[in-house]
Motif scaffolding. Structure first.
Motif, PDB file in Angstrom:
ATOM      1  N   ARG A  79       0.848  -1.216   0.000  1.00  0.00           N
ATOM      2  CA  ARG A  79       0.000   0.000   0.000  1.00  0.00           C
ATOM      3  C   ARG A  79       0.872   1.251   0.000  1.00  0.00           C
ATOM      4  O   ARG A  79       0.545   2.253  -0.634  1.00  0.00           O
ATOM      5  CB  ARG A  79      -0.926   0.016   1.214  1.00  0.00           C
ATOM      6  N   ARG A  80       1.974   1.175   0.699  1.00  0.00           N
ATOM      7  CA  ARG A  80       2.863   2.341   0.805  1.00  0.00           C
ATOM      8  C   ARG A  80       3.669   2.564  -0.469  1.00  0.00           C
ATOM      9  O   ARG A  80       3.874   3.700  -0.902  1.00  0.00           O
ATOM     10  CB  ARG A  80       3.822   2.121   1.981  1.00  0.00           C
ATOM     11  N   ASP A  81       4.128   1.464  -1.093  1.00  0.00           N
ATOM     12  CA  ASP A  81       5.130   1.585  -2.154  1.00  0.00           C
ATOM     13  C   ASP A  81       4.586   1.503  -3.578  1.00  0.00           C
ATOM     14  O   ASP A  81       5.230   1.998  -4.509  1.00  0.00           O
ATOM     15  CB  ASP A  81       6.194   0.492  -1.983  1.00  0.00           C
ATOM     16  N   ILE A  82       3.450   0.862  -3.784  1.00  0.00           N
ATOM     17  CA  ILE A  82       2.967   0.636  -5.148  1.00  0.00           C
ATOM     18  C   ILE A  82       2.231   1.872  -5.661  1.00  0.00           C
ATOM     19  O   ILE A  82       1.331   2.409  -5.002  1.00  0.00           O
ATOM     20  CB  ILE A  82       2.047  -0.604  -5.202  1.00  0.00           C
ATOM     21  N   LYS A  83       2.601   2.302  -6.865  1.00  0.00           N
ATOM     22  CA  LYS A  83       2.036   3.510  -7.477  1.00  0.00           C
ATOM     23  C   LYS A  83       1.217   3.153  -8.712  1.00  0.00           C
ATOM     24  O   LYS A  83       1.476   2.159  -9.392  1.00  0.00           O
ATOM     25  CB  LYS A  83       3.144   4.490  -7.879  1.00  0.00           C
ATOM     26  N   LEU A  84       0.264   4.016  -9.017  1.00  0.00           N
ATOM     27  CA  LEU A  84      -0.639   3.818 -10.148  1.00  0.00           C
ATOM     28  C   LEU A  84       0.002   4.307 -11.445  1.00  0.00           C
ATOM     29  O   LEU A  84       0.716   5.314 -11.449  1.00  0.00           O
ATOM     30  CB  LEU A  84      -1.931   4.599  -9.894  1.00  0.00           C
ATOM     31  N   ASP A  85      -0.257   3.571 -12.538  1.00  0.00           N
ATOM     32  CA  ASP A  85       0.112   4.082 -13.855  1.00  0.00           C
ATOM     33  C   ASP A  85      -0.553   5.458 -14.034  1.00  0.00           C
ATOM     34  O   ASP A  85      -1.749   5.622 -13.780  1.00  0.00           O
ATOM     35  CB  ASP A  85      -0.390   3.115 -14.938  1.00  0.00           C
ATOM     36  N   PRO A  86       0.202   6.459 -14.480  1.00  0.00           N
ATOM     37  CA  PRO A  86      -0.334   7.827 -14.528  1.00  0.00           C
ATOM     38  C   PRO A  86      -1.530   8.010 -15.442  1.00  0.00           C
ATOM     39  O   PRO A  86      -2.282   8.983 -15.294  1.00  0.00           O
ATOM     40  CB  PRO A  86       0.862   8.662 -15.006  1.00  0.00           C
ATOM     41  N   GLY A  87      -1.746   7.103 -16.391  1.00  0.00           N
ATOM     42  CA  GLY A  87      -2.871   7.273 -17.301  1.00  0.00           C
ATOM     43  C   GLY A  87      -4.109   6.482 -16.943  1.00  0.00           C
ATOM     44  O   GLY A  87      -5.141   6.610 -17.608  1.00  0.00           O
ATOM     45  N   PHE A  88      -4.028   5.664 -15.881  1.00  0.00           N
ATOM     46  CA  PHE A  88      -5.147   4.736 -15.630  1.00  0.00           C
ATOM     47  C   PHE A  88      -6.419   5.438 -15.161  1.00  0.00           C
ATOM     48  O   PHE A  88      -7.516   5.079 -15.590  1.00  0.00           O
ATOM     49  CB  PHE A  88      -4.765   3.652 -14.628  1.00  0.00           C
ATOM     50  N   LYS A  89      -6.307   6.412 -14.280  1.00  0.00           N
ATOM     51  CA  LYS A  89      -7.515   7.092 -13.787  1.00  0.00           C
ATOM     52  C   LYS A  89      -8.301   7.712 -14.943  1.00  0.00           C
ATOM     53  O   LYS A  89      -9.525   7.615 -15.006  1.00  0.00           O
ATOM     54  CB  LYS A  89      -7.147   8.166 -12.768  1.00  0.00           C
ATOM     55  N   GLU A  90      -7.585   8.357 -15.854  1.00  0.00           N
ATOM     56  CA  GLU A  90      -8.228   8.973 -17.019  1.00  0.00           C
ATOM     57  C   GLU A  90      -8.864   7.903 -17.902  1.00  0.00           C
ATOM     58  O   GLU A  90      -9.988   8.072 -18.391  1.00  0.00           O
ATOM     59  CB  GLU A  90      -7.200   9.778 -17.812  1.00  0.00           C
ATOM     60  N   PHE A  91      -8.156   6.791 -18.099  1.00  0.00           N
ATOM     61  CA  PHE A  91      -8.704   5.697 -18.888  1.00  0.00           C
ATOM     62  C   PHE A  91      -9.972   5.149 -18.241  1.00  0.00           C
ATOM     63  O   PHE A  91     -10.977   4.922 -18.924  1.00  0.00           O
ATOM     64  CB  PHE A  91      -7.683   4.564 -19.032  1.00  0.00           C
TER      65      PHE A  91
END
Length: 250
Positions: A79-91
């Motif tokens: 939960r602390r270290d894993i980041k979201l692909d920057p385009g996924f929310k928009e997709f």
């Protein structure tokens, strides 16, 4: 698996791997590399899986068994270290706007995925995404998760979770949708042959790309989720045809 009734009349359905595809880092690899057997030993097993000397189910179980830390501690780590692909929310917003179901098909464990996803995109959106994955069993006498093991969705299958079984039921519908799948790793090999449109994440240690190249399976390479969004937008606008987008050999 049966197709959820709410998706039975969908024109498009987008199924996607989670770790390393929606996220920038694979949460399972992160645990294994940092508190388990380590990167080098994991890559040796991955190479055996790609060459089909070892099945994914058994190799992945070995990797996770090397993580000898409480489950709650591992959940906190990812939960602390894993980041979201920057385009996924928009997709994802675009898919919802255009009535395109997004279904996560993962070889990870649902409690880990739910925890990471709610942290990255919020509880509401996370609760609305269907997740088809494996589970976890706490094996310590108190059931607190001091020791734990993966529980495979298809324990008799060499993949543990055969992702193709999440794709093929859609083909049996009276009006089958166009099926998209996005992935990045060895756990996605079983799905690669069955999606109409395959997107492969462009990354270091791209095991799915190597598998597809070795087996002459077509795909679209993508750096981030703005690429699948742009493809689908062109399709909806009529700027490209389905035949130009499809990668599966009929």
């Amino acid at each position: 698996m049966t197709v959820p009734p709410k998706y039975a009349d969908s024109k498009y359905v987008f199924l996607t791997d989670f770790d390393g595809t929606i996220t920038l880092t694979d949460s399972n690899d992160h645990m294994i590399d940092n508190v388990g057997m380590g990167y080098d030993a994991r890559r040796v097993l991955n190479e055996e899986i790609i060459s089909e000397k070892l099945n994914f189910r058994d190799g992945f179980r070995q990797m996770l068994a090397s993580v000898k830390r409480p489950f709650g501690e591992m959940e906190e780590l990812v939960r602390r270290d894993i980041k979201l692909d920057p385009g996924f929310k928009e997709f994802y917003a675009y898919a919802k706007q255009n009535d395109i179901p997004v279904v996560i098909v993962s070889s990870g464990m649902e409690p880990i995925i739910r925890s990471i996803l709610s942290n990255l995109i919020g509880e509401k959106d996370a609760s609305e995404i269907d997740i088809i994955s494996n589970h976890v069993r706490f094996t310590d006498p108190e059931g607190k998760g001091d020791t734990w093991e993966i529980v495979y969705r298809h324990p008799e299958n060499g993949y543990g979770h055969d992702k193709s079984l999440s794709i093929l039921p859609y083909r049996e519908l009276p009006n089958p949708p166009l099926l998209f799948f996005a992935g990045d790793g060895v756990s996605d090999m079983s799905a690669a042959r069955h999606a109409d449109v395959l997107f492969v994440k462009d990354k270091v240690d791209n095991d799915l790309k190597r598998y597809c190249d070795n087996n002459k399976i077509g795909y679209h390479l993508f750096k981030d989720w703005t690429v699948p969004k742009a493809f689908i937008d062109k399709l909806i606008r009529g700027e490209i045809t389905e035949s130009e987008l499809v990668t599966r050999t009929k």
